[in-house]
Design a protein around this motif. Structure first.
Motif, PDB file in Angstrom:
ATOM      1  N   ARG A 460     -28.470 -32.791   3.149  1.00 57.69           N
ATOM      2  CA  ARG A 460     -27.274 -31.960   3.042  1.00 57.69           C
ATOM      3  C   ARG A 460     -26.936 -31.811   1.570  1.00 57.69           C
ATOM      4  O   ARG A 460     -26.781 -32.797   0.851  1.00 57.69           O
ATOM      5  N   ASP A 463     -22.900 -28.266  -1.321  1.00 56.95           N
ATOM      6  CA  ASP A 463     -22.123 -27.148  -0.801  1.00 56.95           C
ATOM      7  C   ASP A 463     -22.088 -27.120   0.727  1.00 56.95           C
ATOM      8  O   ASP A 463     -21.550 -26.183   1.316  1.00 56.95           O
ATOM      9  N   ARG A 465     -24.711 -26.986   2.858  1.00 51.82           N
ATOM     10  CA  ARG A 465     -25.911 -26.471   3.511  1.00 51.82           C
ATOM     11  C   ARG A 465     -26.859 -27.625   3.847  1.00 51.82           C
ATOM     12  O   ARG A 465     -26.968 -28.580   3.090  1.00 51.82           O
ATOM     13  N   GLY A 528     -23.886 -30.486   8.726  1.00 48.18           N
ATOM     14  CA  GLY A 528     -23.257 -29.507   7.841  1.00 48.18           C
ATOM     15  C   GLY A 528     -21.763 -29.391   8.033  1.00 48.18           C
ATOM     16  O   GLY A 528     -21.019 -29.156   7.075  1.00 48.18           O
ATOM     17  N   GLN A 576     -27.492 -27.419  -7.939  1.00 51.08           N
ATOM     18  CA  GLN A 576     -27.989 -26.698  -6.767  1.00 51.08           C
ATOM     19  C   GLN A 576     -29.505 -26.810  -6.717  1.00 51.08           C
ATOM     20  O   GLN A 576     -30.191 -26.604  -7.726  1.00 51.08           O
ATOM     21  N   ASP A 582     -37.513 -21.036   0.435  1.00 49.26           N
ATOM     22  CA  ASP A 582     -36.236 -20.483   0.902  1.00 49.26           C
ATOM     23  C   ASP A 582     -36.061 -19.073   0.339  1.00 49.26           C
ATOM     24  O   ASP A 582     -35.788 -18.901  -0.856  1.00 49.26           O
ATOM     25  N   ASP A 588     -28.641 -16.864  -3.401  1.00 50.23           N
ATOM     26  CA  ASP A 588     -27.518 -17.798  -3.253  1.00 50.23           C
ATOM     27  C   ASP A 588     -27.187 -18.460  -4.580  1.00 50.23           C
ATOM     28  O   ASP A 588     -26.003 -18.643  -4.923  1.00 50.23           O
TER      29      ASP A 588
END
Length: 714
Positions: A460, A463, A465, A528, A576, A582, A588
């Motif tokens: 996790r 943020d 996700r 999440g 991040q 992805d 993002d």
């Protein structure tokens, strides 16, 4: 009639219709009917006259001397409702062409009682079908109807008693623990299930009687009791001591037998009570009291019903007590095999949970462990030994200690699992085990993972996700050694500040009869949506998922969270991770950078920062074989600039090139020169980091004002 003719007539009568001759042989048929309160009548519909013999008039309680042969004389004595019902029955039979009719009705008697009367009649019709005469019998049917009503009432009461026993048995059959039995008795439908208006349940605990359940209209006197000595001066205690049921049909009788209840008599809202001992296999478990508001007596069937209910409750309690004892033994054994204490970890927080299955002695082989490693690292493991019995728990304890020893020696994950597999194979058991083992360095966020036939970890991000990274794995421990395949490939993961790693066993994600992928998806969703802190997240997952899937299997859960690096109020920071596979990660990341700068009051730098973010991340995703870690932070004053860093695991540094006019690449470093105040490249352990600073530089004009608006490289 001569003897010969009489003999001939008797011979003509079938044997089953012959009557033995005796002293009453001379009694006529009319007398016989009258003795049985049965009479005859003939009703001439044309002449509107009714001929009734004396026995029939006696049934109607009409004086023969006063009877005037009018039908009205007989029926006018009936109540209007009974008269109407009789008239409707006769009219329907006559007008609809019936050949007979039968009807029951009540005749009032002088003493105020009512007599059930039955008329059975045949309708005689002419050749054209017109009814002209009715002949039949009338009799006193009170005994018959009363007996029938008694039988119906008896059947109704027996059905009700059967329903009560069936409902009670069904409800208590689902109770596994003593708390479940108590809840079933106290729930809103519990009293209805027992057919009572109130109840009290007392259980024997050592030398005391503990009143554990009260419901409905029970004596408030019991509220003040709680755990008390088993005292014959109180009805529950006396029932336990003597082991015999007591049926009380008035409060006065109860107080007379137990004077200690006299101060509470005015608060008692019941009229009758049944005190029933709870005995199972010659062991006294306690007593059950059932209270009734309206009952004034207990017949034999009702007493048997109460005793049957007590037997059902006692058997359920005995089964529940045995289950509680076995479960306590199982969880105690399992807890003894697991670490007593989990040490704190520097740079993060860790939480572990173990939940035993609701299956008595069916001890599971699930385990977790946290191991201190050299150079400030921490080893974490979650695993499951095949089987649900004490043998599985014993193997789990040995395997956990062996794996802990191998890990503490500082071996990499692949070596630890290989040696653990060899150890399990040497135990000469037919059991295998699955596990996931990881070594984490919370100072850098590097996590090295290896798994043996087990679920991979979940990550996790800060943020919220959640991802399920692809972690290569080997065969389960024990099996890998048997097949001479002790290869357990390692996978490196990056745990950013504020990120969380979740390890778990199958009991948390498997639903009987459903695809396990559904359970994993539910777990990811709950991770999440849950709180960020490790302890709170572990509680959240335990409560939500064990409630959803049930508790048919053990559960081991480990949550490791790296401490967030939020900087300060004046110099905030974010991290991040962008996974190479992805497709939405690049978009993002750019959005997160823009939003962060807006929130920090530096929106004027968002365009440049978003442009540089995209350029640096594209280089990593195209030219390396892994993901990237993006770090954005505000540098301290006096000059407020932002520092943007992209870290990857490649040792190849970017090179400055001179692209031609038609080239589609090679301008990345030129872009950094044009947009940023400064930039550079730094080695970072296994890889490198490309960093840059965006913002004003003291003594230099802002971009767009220098050299007539032409960017000037630093």
């Amino acid at each position: 009639m001569t003897d010969s003719s009489r003999q001939t007539e008797e011979t003509a009568i079938p044997p089953r219709l012959r009557f033995a001759r005796g002293p009453s042989d001379d009694t006529g048929i009319a007398e016989r009917l009258a003795l049985n309160r049965t009479g005859t009548f003939e009703w001439d519909l044309d002449a509107r006259t009714l001929d009734v013999d004396e026995a029939g008039l006696a049934v109607f309680d009409v004086d023969p001397a006063a009877f005037d042969a009018r039908p009205q004389t007989v029926v006018e004595r009936l109540d209007p409702a009974e008269r109407t019902r009789l008239a409707v029955t006769i009219d329907e039979a006559v007008t609809e062409g019936s050949s007979s009719y039968s009807v029951h009705f009540q005749v009032p008697l002088p003493d105020g009682t009512r007599q059930w009367t039955h008329v059975q009649a045949r309708i005689l019709r002419s050749g054209d079908g017109r009814a002209h005469r009715v002949v039949g019998v009338v009799r006193d049917a009170t005994a018959e109807v009363t007996h029938s009503a008694f039988v119906l009432d008896l059947e109704k009461r027996r059905r009700r008693q059967t329903d009560i026993v069936e409902r009670t048995t069904s409800a208590l059959s689902r109770a596994m623990t003593v708390d479940d039995v108590i809840a079933a008795l106290r729930e809103p439908g519990g009293l209805t299930m027992l057919g009572a208006d109130g109840l009290a349940l007392g259980l024997v605990e050592n030398s005391t009687l503990d009143v554990v359940a009260l419901g409905g209209d029970c004596p408030e006197a019991l509220d003040d009791l709680g755990p008390v000595g088993i005292d014959e001066r109180l009805p529950l205690g006396d029932t336990v001591l003597k082991g015999r049921p007591k049926f009380v049909t008035s409060r006065e009788d109860l107080v007379r037998r137990y004077p200690a209840l006299e101060p509470h008599m005015e608060r008692m809202r019941f009229r009758a009570a049944a005190y029933l001992p709870l005995v199972a296999q010659a062991r006294s478990l306690g007593a059950l009291a059932l209270f009734y508001r309206e009952r004034t007596a207990f017949d034999a069937d009702e007493r048997l019903l109460c005793l049957g209910l007590a037997a059902v409750v006692a058997q359920s309690l005995q089964r529940a007590m045995l289950f509680d004892e076995e479960r306590e033994f199982a969880t105690g054994l399992q807890s003894a095999m697991l670490p007593r204490r989990i040490q704190a970890v520097e740079g993060g927080e860790i939480a572990v949970r173990y939940h035993a299955a609701w299956s008595g002695r069916q001890v599971g082989g699930d385990w977790y462990d946290v191991i201190a490693l050299p150079r400030g690292r921490v080893g974490i493991v979650v695993g499951d030994v095949q089987g649900h019995d004490t043998h599985a728990a014993a193997i789990m304890g040995q395997l956990r200690i062996a794996l802990r020893a191998y890990a503490a020696e500082g071996h990499p994950p692949a070596t630890v699992l290989a040696r653990a597999s060899r150890f399990l194979a040497e135990l000469d058991t037919d059991r295998f085990a699955t596990c996931t083992y990881a070594q984490a360095d919370l100072s850098t966020g590097a996590v090295h993972v290896a798994r043996a036939g087990h679920f991979g970890p979940l990550i996790r991000r800060a943020d919220g996700r959640v991802g399920s990274p692809q972690v290569r794995g080997g065969l389960p421990l024990g099996i890998s050694t048997a097949f001479v395949d002790e290869e357990f490939p390692e996978t490196r993961l990056d745990l950013l500040p504020g990120g969380t790693l979740v390890l778990y066993t199958d009991g948390l994600v498997e639903e009987p009869g459903a695809d396990v992928d559904k359970g994993v998806a539910a777990l990811m969703r709950e991770v999440g949506e849950g709180p960020a802190e490790a302890e709170a997240l572990a509680d959240h997952l335990s409560d939500r998922l064990r409630e959803r899937w049930g508790s048919g299997d053990d559960v081991a859960l480990l949550v490791l969270r790296r401490s967030p690096d939020v900087g300060t109020v004046r110099a905030p920071r974010l991290h991040q991770y962008i996974h190479q596979a992805d497709p939405e990660g690049l978009s993002d990341a750019r959005s997160i950078v823009r939003q962060a700068l807006t929130d920090w009051g530096m929106a004027e730098l968002a365009d440049d920062a978003e442009l540089v973010t995209g350029e640096l991340l594209v280089n990593v995703l195209l030219h390396t074989e892994g993901g990237a870690v993006l770090t954005l932070e505000v540098l301290p004053e006096p000059v407020r600039r932002i520092r943007l860093s992209v870290q990857d695991r490649s040792s190849v540094w970017p090179r400055r090139r001179a692209p031609g006019e038609t080239s589609t690449s090679g301008r990345g470093l030129l872009l950094l020169d044009a947009v940023t105040a400064r930039w550079g490249i730094e080695p970072r352990g296994e890889g490198k980091a490309v960093w840059c600073e965006i913002g004003p530089v003291p003594g230099r004009p802002a971009r767009g004002e220098r050299d007539g608006g032409v960017p000037h490289p630093m």
